[in-house]
Design a protein around this motif. Structure first.
Motif, PDB file in Angstrom:
ATOM      1  N   ILE A  16       1.139  -1.162  -0.177  1.00 47.78           N
ATOM      2  CA  ILE A  16       0.396   0.233   0.011  1.00 47.78           C
ATOM      3  C   ILE A  16       1.007   1.391   0.329  1.00 47.78           C
ATOM      4  CG2 ILE A  16      -1.614   1.387   1.349  1.00 47.78           C
ATOM      5  CD1 ILE A  16      -2.315  -1.338   2.579  1.00 47.78           C
ATOM      6  N   GLU A  17       1.564   1.023   0.924  1.00 45.35           N
ATOM      7  CA  GLU A  17       2.416   2.641   0.969  1.00 45.35           C
ATOM      8  C   GLU A  17       3.143   2.535   0.054  1.00 45.35           C
ATOM      9  OE1 GLU A  17       5.324   1.557   3.999  1.00 45.35           O
ATOM     10  OE2 GLU A  17       3.753   2.153   5.994  1.00 45.35           O
ATOM     11  N   SER A  18       3.637   1.697  -1.379  1.00 44.46           N
ATOM     12  CA  SER A  18       4.217   2.331  -2.480  1.00 44.46           C
ATOM     13  C   SER A  18       3.370   2.144  -3.041  1.00 44.46           C
ATOM     14  CB  SER A  18       5.116   0.369  -2.983  1.00 44.46           C
ATOM     15  OG  SER A  18       5.685   0.283  -3.532  1.00 44.46           O
ATOM     16  N   VAL A  19       2.478   1.941  -3.456  1.00 44.13           N
ATOM     17  CA  VAL A  19       1.556   1.959  -4.281  1.00 44.13           C
ATOM     18  C   VAL A  19       0.979   4.102  -4.064  1.00 44.13           C
ATOM     19  CG1 VAL A  19      -0.650   2.694  -5.694  1.00 44.13           C
ATOM     20  CG2 VAL A  19       0.331   0.067  -5.392  1.00 44.13           C
ATOM     21  N   VAL A  20       0.972   4.143  -2.732  1.00 45.06           N
ATOM     22  CA  VAL A  20       0.821   5.450  -2.500  1.00 45.06           C
ATOM     23  C   VAL A  20       2.028   6.524  -3.072  1.00 45.06           C
ATOM     24  CG1 VAL A  20      -0.003   7.369  -0.129  1.00 45.06           C
ATOM     25  CG2 VAL A  20      -0.576   5.335  -1.109  1.00 45.06           C
ATOM     26  N   ALA A  21       3.226   5.833  -2.767  1.00 45.05           N
ATOM     27  CA  ALA A  21       4.062   6.640  -3.680  1.00 45.05           C
ATOM     28  C   ALA A  21       4.188   7.435  -5.088  1.00 45.05           C
ATOM     29  CB  ALA A  21       5.697   6.184  -2.908  1.00 45.05           C
ATOM     30  N   ALA A  22       4.077   5.435  -5.570  1.00 49.30           N
ATOM     31  CA  ALA A  22       3.930   6.103  -7.352  1.00 49.30           C
ATOM     32  C   ALA A  22       3.124   7.150  -7.030  1.00 49.30           C
ATOM     33  CB  ALA A  22       3.138   4.694  -6.553  1.00 49.30           C
ATOM     34  N   LEU A  23       1.637   7.183  -6.436  1.00 53.93           N
ATOM     35  CA  LEU A  23       0.602   8.017  -7.317  1.00 53.93           C
ATOM     36  C   LEU A  23       0.896   9.840  -6.598  1.00 53.93           C
ATOM     37  CD1 LEU A  23      -2.252   6.198  -4.919  1.00 53.93           C
ATOM     38  CD2 LEU A  23      -1.736   6.646  -8.043  1.00 53.93           C
ATOM     39  N   THR A  24       1.507   9.982  -5.556  1.00 53.50           N
ATOM     40  CA  THR A  24       2.490  11.096  -5.732  1.00 53.50           C
ATOM     41  C   THR A  24       3.594  11.403  -6.646  1.00 53.50           C
ATOM     42  OG1 THR A  24       4.177  10.441  -3.693  1.00 53.50           O
ATOM     43  CG2 THR A  24       1.733  11.492  -3.124  1.00 53.50           C
ATOM     44  N   ALA A  25       4.069  11.186  -7.046  1.00 57.60           N
ATOM     45  CA  ALA A  25       4.886  11.528  -8.156  1.00 57.60           C
ATOM     46  C   ALA A  25       4.554  12.040  -9.233  1.00 57.60           C
ATOM     47  CB  ALA A  25       6.040   9.734  -8.995  1.00 57.60           C
ATOM     48  N   ASP A  26       5.565  12.400 -10.545  1.00 59.85           N
ATOM     49  CA  ASP A  26       5.584  13.534 -10.966  1.00 59.85           C
ATOM     50  C   ASP A  26       4.586  12.654 -12.384  1.00 59.85           C
ATOM     51  OD1 ASP A  26       6.765  15.370  -9.976  1.00 59.85           O
ATOM     52  OD2 ASP A  26       8.308  15.389 -10.822  1.00 59.85           O
ATOM     53  N   SER A  27       5.073  10.996 -12.033  1.00 57.90           N
ATOM     54  CA  SER A  27       3.716  10.267 -13.430  1.00 57.90           C
ATOM     55  C   SER A  27       3.549   9.376 -12.631  1.00 57.90           C
ATOM     56  CB  SER A  27       4.872  10.599 -14.718  1.00 57.90           C
ATOM     57  OG  SER A  27       4.521   9.856 -15.916  1.00 57.90           O
ATOM     58  N   ILE A  28       2.202   8.740 -13.172  1.00 57.58           N
ATOM     59  CA  ILE A  28       2.325   7.693 -12.919  1.00 57.58           C
ATOM     60  C   ILE A  28       1.350   7.060 -14.618  1.00 57.58           C
ATOM     61  CG2 ILE A  28       1.059   8.418 -10.612  1.00 57.58           C
ATOM     62  CD1 ILE A  28      -2.032   8.306 -11.915  1.00 57.58           C
ATOM     63  N   SER A  29       1.803   7.136 -15.341  1.00 62.90           N
ATOM     64  CA  SER A  29       1.676   7.230 -16.949  1.00 62.90           C
ATOM     65  C   SER A  29       2.904   5.577 -17.022  1.00 62.90           C
ATOM     66  CB  SER A  29       1.766   7.815 -17.605  1.00 62.90           C
ATOM     67  OG  SER A  29       3.448   7.842 -17.851  1.00 62.90           O
ATOM     68  N   GLY A  30       2.892   5.070 -18.618  1.00 63.61           N
ATOM     69  CA  GLY A  30       3.750   4.325 -17.922  1.00 63.61           C
ATOM     70  C   GLY A  30       5.424   4.344 -18.065  1.00 63.61           C
ATOM     71  N   LYS A  31       5.481   5.556 -18.653  1.00 65.53           N
ATOM     72  CA  LYS A  31       6.956   6.071 -17.915  1.00 65.53           C
ATOM     73  C   LYS A  31       7.010   6.657 -16.541  1.00 65.53           C
ATOM     74  CE  LYS A  31       6.455   7.144 -23.014  1.00 65.53           C
ATOM     75  NZ  LYS A  31       7.216   9.080 -24.251  1.00 65.53           N
ATOM     76  N   GLY A  32       6.288   6.231 -16.169  1.00 66.01           N
ATOM     77  CA  GLY A  32       5.926   6.892 -14.707  1.00 66.01           C
ATOM     78  C   GLY A  32       7.485   6.054 -13.886  1.00 66.01           C
ATOM     79  N   PRO A  33       8.425   7.352 -12.863  1.00 68.26           N
ATOM     80  CA  PRO A  33       9.632   6.837 -12.948  1.00 68.26           C
ATOM     81  C   PRO A  33       9.705   4.548 -11.545  1.00 68.26           C
ATOM     82  CG  PRO A  33       9.159   8.587 -10.747  1.00 68.26           C
ATOM     83  CD  PRO A  33       7.873   8.201 -12.229  1.00 68.26           C
ATOM     84  N   ALA A  34       8.302   4.812 -11.268  1.00 67.84           N
ATOM     85  CA  ALA A  34       7.719   3.638 -10.315  1.00 67.84           C
ATOM     86  C   ALA A  34       8.040   2.221 -11.611  1.00 67.84           C
ATOM     87  CB  ALA A  34       6.194   3.011 -10.317  1.00 67.84           C
ATOM     88  N   VAL A  35       7.696   2.721 -12.869  1.00 65.29           N
ATOM     89  CA  VAL A  35       7.762   1.376 -13.861  1.00 65.29           C
ATOM     90  C   VAL A  35       9.293   1.138 -14.390  1.00 65.29           C
ATOM     91  CG1 VAL A  35       7.275   0.703 -16.783  1.00 65.29           C
ATOM     92  CG2 VAL A  35       5.665   2.224 -15.157  1.00 65.29           C
ATOM     93  N   LYS A  36      10.019   2.281 -14.458  1.00 66.92           N
ATOM     94  CA  LYS A  36      11.679   1.582 -14.380  1.00 66.92           C
ATOM     95  C   LYS A  36      12.230   1.658 -13.066  1.00 66.92           C
ATOM     96  CE  LYS A  36      13.464   2.637 -17.609  1.00 66.92           C
ATOM     97  NZ  LYS A  36      13.949   1.402 -18.824  1.00 66.92           N
ATOM     98  N   GLN A  37      11.806   1.501 -11.486  1.00 73.83           N
ATOM     99  CA  GLN A  37      12.043   0.919 -10.362  1.00 73.83           C
ATOM    100  C   GLN A  37      11.514  -0.467 -10.751  1.00 73.83           C
ATOM    101  OE1 GLN A  37      14.112   2.312  -8.588  1.00 73.83           O
ATOM    102  NE2 GLN A  37      14.325   0.241  -7.633  1.00 73.83           N
ATOM    103  N   PHE A  38      10.227  -0.696 -10.911  1.00 72.60           N
ATOM    104  CA  PHE A  38      10.008  -2.012 -11.255  1.00 72.60           C
ATOM    105  C   PHE A  38      10.772  -2.879 -12.562  1.00 72.60           C
ATOM    106  CE2 PHE A  38       7.051  -5.174 -12.074  1.00 72.60           C
ATOM    107  CZ  PHE A  38       7.002  -6.288 -12.067  1.00 72.60           C
ATOM    108  N   GLU A  39      11.775  -2.425 -12.963  1.00 78.68           N
ATOM    109  CA  GLU A  39      12.421  -2.866 -14.505  1.00 78.68           C
ATOM    110  C   GLU A  39      13.439  -3.558 -14.165  1.00 78.68           C
ATOM    111  OE1 GLU A  39       9.694  -1.394 -18.577  1.00 78.68           O
ATOM    112  OE2 GLU A  39      11.544  -0.331 -17.491  1.00 78.68           O
ATOM    113  N   GLN A  40      13.795  -1.977 -12.660  1.00 83.27           N
ATOM    114  CA  GLN A  40      15.154  -2.101 -12.659  1.00 83.27           C
ATOM    115  C   GLN A  40      15.102  -3.593 -11.113  1.00 83.27           C
ATOM    116  OE1 GLN A  40      16.322   1.291 -11.082  1.00 83.27           O
ATOM    117  NE2 GLN A  40      17.116   1.915 -12.917  1.00 83.27           N
TER     118      GLN A  40
END
Length: 373
Positions: A16-40
């Motif tokens: 839940i905390e990870s998803v909430v953090a992603a929601l407050t990032a600059d982008s929640i699209s497929g180019k958002g930082p959480a996608v790159k992090q998951f890939e890493q």
């Protein structure tokens, strides 16, 4: 009455905390930082050079067909024991599915049948290990590679399964893993690739995002990120899904450990009780993730077991999905070919859940129901 099947969505506070953090990032699209992090995170876990998230595994298979320019006149090999999600992209690409039989009594690909069904039209083989059990993907990848045929591992059931100390996903040219809610790493809906070659990785990124230029050839160096040079569609995973995937991935080793303990307990108890029920085996050194435990018995007893389990709301996957060789379904019947081992195996197997949400008392409940048959 509580329902038991192999779906256990284990959402905890860190998810839940990870998803909430992603929601407050600059982008929640497929180019958002959480996608790159998951890939890493995936690249680090699987120890591969390239990973790529996408919208789901069915579309991932379709992306590979686009990457390889596979269409009308081309043949794609696959097992008839695969789910419908694997064959549908082949038909939608206009290619021809060719069914390759399994070995007697397990999900290994029959090498003899494979060699007989390879033709000059064969472009790709899709390997589909079922319910978390490894198969002989190492052998069939070597055969295909020698003939210039690419191999896609559809490992949607097999997150963390190992064969000969290597993760599934290490043997073919590409691997796709579903992250649907039933999978050991879930993002709700989604998937990820493991990719060997940089050129393939760049082209798959282009296909994932409207053809946006990603390749690094000198002639395209000045148009990086531009559209209109190459074809593509939108197969991206959102940052919200990816954020959930990163925390789910951290739990994967612990999940597998519990599932292996549960699966081995059930297998040992059944072995002690009767010679008529045995866990399916592949005859190779593997560490299976126990997506579910799959057991074999006689056709008549399998039917009795599944019905007794169903009456207690314990659902065997073969019963849930009316499991049968794909070519027995009307849509795929025009592509039927002889696969006697698959036809003999499927009516004899049933599955039991072994996920980390189950207690020993619940496992004993499963056993007592089976004993009563």
């Amino acid at each position: 009455m509580k329902k038991y099947d192999n779906c256990h969505v284990n959402i905890e506070q860190e998810d839940i905390e990870s998803v909430v953090a992603a929601l407050t990032a600059d982008s929640i699209s497929g180019k958002g930082p959480a996608v790159k992090q998951f890939e890493q995170d995936l690249a680090h876990f699987f120890k591969v050079p390239h990973t790529l998230c996408c919208s789901n595994a069915t579309m991932g298979i379709y992306m590979i067909l686009l990457l390889e320019d596979i269409g009308p006149g081309d043949e794609v090999l696959l097992p008839p024991t695969a789910p419908v999600m694997t064959i549908l992209p082949i038909l939608n690409a206009g290619a021809t599915p060719v069914f390759v039989d399994n070995e007697p009594g397990n999900f290994n690909v029959c090498v003899t049948d494979l060699q007989q069904k390879i033709s000059d039209k064969t472009r790709l083989l899709i390997n589909v290990p079922m319910w978390g059990y490894a198969n002989n993907v190492d052998r069939i990848s070597d055969i295909c590679r020698a003939k210039g045929i690419k191999v896609l591992e559809d490992n949607s059931h097999c997150h963390g399964t190992r064969l000969k100390d290597s993760y599934l996903g290490s043997f073919g040219d590409y691997a796709i893993f579903s992250t649907h809610e039933r999978k050991l790493v879930t993002t709700g809906e989604g998937a990820f690739f493991l990719i060997r070659a940089l050129a393939d990785y760049n082209r798959l990124m282009e296909l994932r995002s409207f053809g946006e230029v990603c390749r690094t050839d000198p002639e395209y160096r000045n148009v990086q990120g531009a559209y209109g040079f190459f074809s593509g569609l939108n197969f991206k995973m959102s940052a919200i899904n990816a954020a959930l995937g990163s925390t789910q991935l951290q739990k994967l080793p612990a999940k597998i450990k519990v599932r292996q303990e549960h699966g081995r307990y059930l297998a040992e108890q059944l072995h002690q009780y009767t010679d008529d029920i045995r866990e399916i085996t592949n005859g190779m050194p593997s560490e299976d993730n126990y997506y579910s435990i799959v057991c074999k018995t006689s056709i008549a007893r399998r039917a009795r077991i599944e019905e007794a389990l169903r009456q207690s709301n314990i659902i065997s996957d073969p019963l849930r999905y009316q499991y049968q060789p794909l070519y027995k379904m009307p849509l795929f019947a025009p592509y039927a070919s002889s696969c006697p081992n698959a036809e003999a195996l499927i009516p004899t197997i049933f599955s039991l859940p072994v996920h980390e949400g189950l207690s020993k008392e619940e496992l004993d409940l499963f056993l007592n129901i089976i004993y009563s048959t």
